[in-house]
Design a protein around this motif. Structure first.
Motif, PDB file in Angstrom:
ATOM      1  N   UNK A 161       0.828  -1.210   0.000  1.00  0.00           N
ATOM      2  CA  UNK A 161       0.000   0.000   0.000  1.00  0.00           C
ATOM      3  C   UNK A 161       0.861   1.259   0.000  1.00  0.00           C
ATOM      4  N   UNK A 162       1.930   1.249   0.804  1.00  0.00           N
ATOM      5  CA  UNK A 162       2.820   2.408   0.835  1.00  0.00           C
ATOM      6  C   UNK A 162       3.501   2.612  -0.519  1.00  0.00           C
ATOM      7  N   UNK A 163       3.901   1.515  -1.149  1.00  0.00           N
ATOM      8  CA  UNK A 163       4.572   1.642  -2.440  1.00  0.00           C
ATOM      9  C   UNK A 163       3.617   2.156  -3.509  1.00  0.00           C
ATOM     10  N   UNK A 164       2.353   1.729  -3.440  1.00  0.00           N
ATOM     11  CA  UNK A 164       1.348   2.260  -4.373  1.00  0.00           C
ATOM     12  C   UNK A 164       1.298   3.780  -4.264  1.00  0.00           C
TER      13      UNK A 164
ATOM     14  N   UNK B 293       7.406   6.114   8.903  1.00  0.00           N
ATOM     15  CA  UNK B 293       6.226   6.918   9.207  1.00  0.00           C
ATOM     16  C   UNK B 293       6.460   8.396   8.940  1.00  0.00           C
ATOM     17  N   UNK B 294       7.611   8.904   9.371  1.00  0.00           N
ATOM     18  CA  UNK B 294       7.911  10.331   9.208  1.00  0.00           C
ATOM     19  C   UNK B 294       8.034  10.724   7.752  1.00  0.00           C
ATOM     20  N   UNK B 295       8.818   9.959   6.972  1.00  0.00           N
ATOM     21  CA  UNK B 295       9.025  10.369   5.583  1.00  0.00           C
ATOM     22  C   UNK B 295       7.757  10.202   4.748  1.00  0.00           C
ATOM     23  N   UNK B 296       6.881   9.247   5.124  1.00  0.00           N
ATOM     24  CA  UNK B 296       5.629   9.086   4.379  1.00  0.00           C
ATOM     25  C   UNK B 296       4.718  10.294   4.574  1.00  0.00           C
ATOM     26  N   UNK B 297       4.622  10.773   5.798  1.00  0.00           N
ATOM     27  CA  UNK B 297       3.828  11.972   6.058  1.00  0.00           C
ATOM     28  C   UNK B 297       4.396  13.161   5.287  1.00  0.00           C
TER      29      UNK B 297
ATOM     30  N   UNK C  70      -1.872  13.238  -2.629  1.00  0.00           N
ATOM     31  CA  UNK C  70      -0.882  13.561  -1.609  1.00  0.00           C
ATOM     32  C   UNK C  70      -1.400  13.341  -0.200  1.00  0.00           C
ATOM     33  N   UNK C  71      -2.627  13.749   0.064  1.00  0.00           N
ATOM     34  CA  UNK C  71      -3.198  13.588   1.403  1.00  0.00           C
ATOM     35  C   UNK C  71      -3.443  12.123   1.747  1.00  0.00           C
ATOM     36  N   UNK C  72      -3.659  11.279   0.745  1.00  0.00           N
ATOM     37  CA  UNK C  72      -3.772   9.840   1.000  1.00  0.00           C
ATOM     38  C   UNK C  72      -2.484   9.300   1.628  1.00  0.00           C
ATOM     39  N   UNK C  73      -1.339   9.806   1.175  1.00  0.00           N
ATOM     40  CA  UNK C  73      -0.055   9.367   1.734  1.00  0.00           C
ATOM     41  C   UNK C  73       0.122   9.860   3.164  1.00  0.00           C
ATOM     42  N   UNK C  74      -0.363  11.049   3.470  1.00  0.00           N
ATOM     43  CA  UNK C  74      -0.275  11.572   4.837  1.00  0.00           C
ATOM     44  C   UNK C  74      -0.995  10.638   5.811  1.00  0.00           C
ATOM     45  N   UNK C  75      -2.196  10.223   5.440  1.00  0.00           N
ATOM     46  CA  UNK C  75      -2.964   9.307   6.293  1.00  0.00           C
ATOM     47  C   UNK C  75      -2.220   7.984   6.470  1.00  0.00           C
TER      48      UNK C  75
ATOM     49  N   UNK D   3       0.987   7.496   6.315  1.00  0.00           N
ATOM     50  CA  UNK D   3       2.149   7.716   7.157  1.00  0.00           C
ATOM     51  C   UNK D   3       1.799   7.709   8.632  1.00  0.00           C
ATOM     52  N   UNK D   4       0.689   8.284   8.992  1.00  0.00           N
ATOM     53  CA  UNK D   4       0.250   8.280  10.391  1.00  0.00           C
ATOM     54  C   UNK D   4      -0.079   6.858  10.842  1.00  0.00           C
ATOM     55  N   UNK D   5      -0.656   6.062   9.946  1.00  0.00           N
ATOM     56  CA  UNK D   5      -0.977   4.670  10.279  1.00  0.00           C
ATOM     57  C   UNK D   5       0.290   3.842  10.509  1.00  0.00           C
ATOM     58  N   UNK D   6       1.385   4.205   9.840  1.00  0.00           N
ATOM     59  CA  UNK D   6       2.645   3.477   9.971  1.00  0.00           C
ATOM     60  C   UNK D   6       3.112   3.410  11.421  1.00  0.00           C
ATOM     61  N   UNK D   7       2.918   4.494  12.171  1.00  0.00           N
ATOM     62  CA  UNK D   7       3.365   4.545  13.563  1.00  0.00           C
ATOM     63  C   UNK D   7       2.629   3.509  14.428  1.00  0.00           C
ATOM     64  N   UNK D   8       1.473   3.079  13.967  1.00  0.00           N
ATOM     65  CA  UNK D   8       0.680   2.099  14.719  1.00  0.00           C
ATOM     66  C   UNK D   8       1.018   0.668  14.294  1.00  0.00           C
ATOM     67  N   UNK D   9       1.250   0.458  13.015  1.00  0.00           N
ATOM     68  CA  UNK D   9       1.275  -0.888  12.439  1.00  0.00           C
ATOM     69  C   UNK D   9       2.666  -1.521  12.354  1.00  0.00           C
ATOM     70  N   UNK D  10       3.683  -0.730  12.096  1.00  0.00           N
ATOM     71  CA  UNK D  10       4.993  -1.277  11.767  1.00  0.00           C
ATOM     72  C   UNK D  10       5.853  -1.497  13.003  1.00  0.00           C
ATOM     73  N   UNK D  11       6.519  -2.641  13.067  1.00  0.00           N
ATOM     74  CA  UNK D  11       7.519  -2.930  14.104  1.00  0.00           C
ATOM     75  C   UNK D  11       8.903  -2.821  13.491  1.00  0.00           C
TER      76      UNK D  11
END
Length: 426
Positions: A21-24, A83-87, A181-186, A188-196
């Protein structure tokens, strides 16, 4: 089923859809100027040369920041970094909606490249931290499906957003850049929750699964050529791989940035929703190829011939697309899209096979640097070839020649097949 196999399966279910999803979003945000090309140039007065420079200038800072970005991720952790760079790239991509002059256009493109520099090499490095060597081509093949997915679903999405021309007094390209662009911001915020950051910190793995997987990954690292950054950069095989990747990216982006325009020309129409849907056909074909070819490479335990033949087919496909009638040209574009996308996950198993530790983090960034140079040169090479020979097929044939040369360089590599897996650990 062994603990390693169970852990790999869990990792695949949790991480691959997320990475995909991030790569898309990343691919869409860097390539959507191809959909807006005609309308954007008409509104802003950008010349073809400035457009080509803007398409390629994305890769200027992108090229040189890949190595330090991966080293930062190695020290800082994947969650915070990705997460940071995606936002940030989402915000920059959305700001393209306000880039209505040449200076703004070029500035936003170069900043977008700087921020995105850490994403792709970071994802490749992340793969090496979660998946053993013998399953990486298949995993990266699923990840690489993000590119054709972005161009399959992003194509009609971008076309539909362009049809919003005049809504609230804004041109269609304004809404395309803003929404995507705003789709990527959302995300990026989700990354902080999901990724280890690593399997050791993953709550969804049991203690036995963590231990077995970490032991298997340690085995892969011990069988690499080097973990020393200096030795990695001096290794001629890494330079050989970097040159190959540069040629792959010249061909990839020389096609991607101009495909919507090329398809519209074949149809005899302008870029809009219908042309965007047709432009998605090669990427639908690429989805199947990117799913199948890396899995075949894993199953055959073979990398070099698979990658070389795949890239050779891509070069032939893009070459004939500029020489034959529209229907055959679309078939050629489908073959090219399959080859250009499917070759890359197989290719990336090669530097990962050679390196480990910080050398792997830096080596991925180093190879990606050359790919970024290729991405920068791609639109410039295509435009200048067309102008030099005063023929719209000249650029396509030049890209085809680059891909064919790249395929022979892959054949020139020493045998680089993955090691057979150690005995399953329970």
């Amino acid at each position: 089923m062994s603990s390693v196999e169970t852990a790999v399966r869990k990792n695949r279910y949790r991480l691959v859809p997320f990475m995909l999803a991030l790569y898309v979003l990343a691919f869409l945000d860097r390539s959507n100027i191809g959909f807006a090309k005609d309308a954007y140039q008409l509104s802003t007065g950008l010349s073809d040369d400035v457009y080509a420079l803007g398409a390629g200038i994305f890769f200027v800072l992108y090229a040189f920041l890949g190595v330090p970005a991966n080293l930062i991720m190695h020290r800082w952790g994947a969650k915070k970094w990705i997460g940071t760079i995606t936002v940030l790239w989402g915000l920059l991509s959305a700001s393209m909606a306000f880039a209505d002059t040449e200076a703004k256009f070029l500035l936003v493109r170069i900043l977008l490249g700087a921020v995105e520099a850490g994403f792709f090499p970071g994802m490749i490095y992340l793969t090496s931290k979660w998946f053993p060597q013998e399953s990486r081509a298949g995993v990266m093949g699923l990840f690489y499906m993000g590119a054709p997915l972005a161009l399959t679903f992003g194509s009609p999405l971008s076309g539909a957003l362009l049809e919003m021309h005049g809504f609230l007094g804004q041109p269609g390209w304004f809404w395309m850049f803003m929404v995507e662009g705003l789709m990527a911001v959302v995300a990026g915020l989700f990354t902080f929750i999901w990724l280890d950051d690593s399997p050791a910190k993953a709550d969804f793995l049991t203690a036995d699964e963590k231990q077995a997987l970490l032991s298997r990954l340690k085995y892969d690292g011990e069988h690499s050529v080097t973990s020393n950054i200096g030795e990695a950069v001096r290794n001629p095989r890494i330079w050989h791989l970097a040159l190959i990747y540069m040629m792959i990216q010249v061909a990839v982006y020389g096609l991607i940035f101009f495909l919507p325009t090329q398809v519209a020309a074949l149809m005899g129409t302008k870029i809009g929703f219908l042309a965007s849907v047709v432009a998605a056909i090669p990427w639908v074909a690429a989805l199947f190829g990117t799913w199948y070819i890396p899995r075949l490479s894993d199953r055959l335990n073979e990398r070099r011939h698979t990658a070389a033949l795949t890239l050779l087919a891509a070069g032939i496909g893009i070459g004939i697309s500029g020489l034959v009638p529209p229907l055959l040209a679309m078939i050629g574009l489908c073959v090219a899209a399959i080859g250009f996308i499917a070759v890359q996950p197989v290719f990336w198993t090669m530097p990962i096979r050679l390196l480990s530790g910080t050398a792997l983090a830096a080596g991925i960034g180093f190879v990606n640097l050359f790919g970024a140079v290729g991405g920068f040169l791609a639109p410039i090479i295509r435009v200048h070839a067309d102008e030099l020979f005063n023929n719209k097929s000249a650029g396509l044939l030049t890209l085809a020649a680059v891909a064919v040369i790249g395929s022979f360089l892959i054949w020139g590599l020493k045998k680089m097949n993955p090691p057979r897996a150690v005995a399953a650990q329970s």
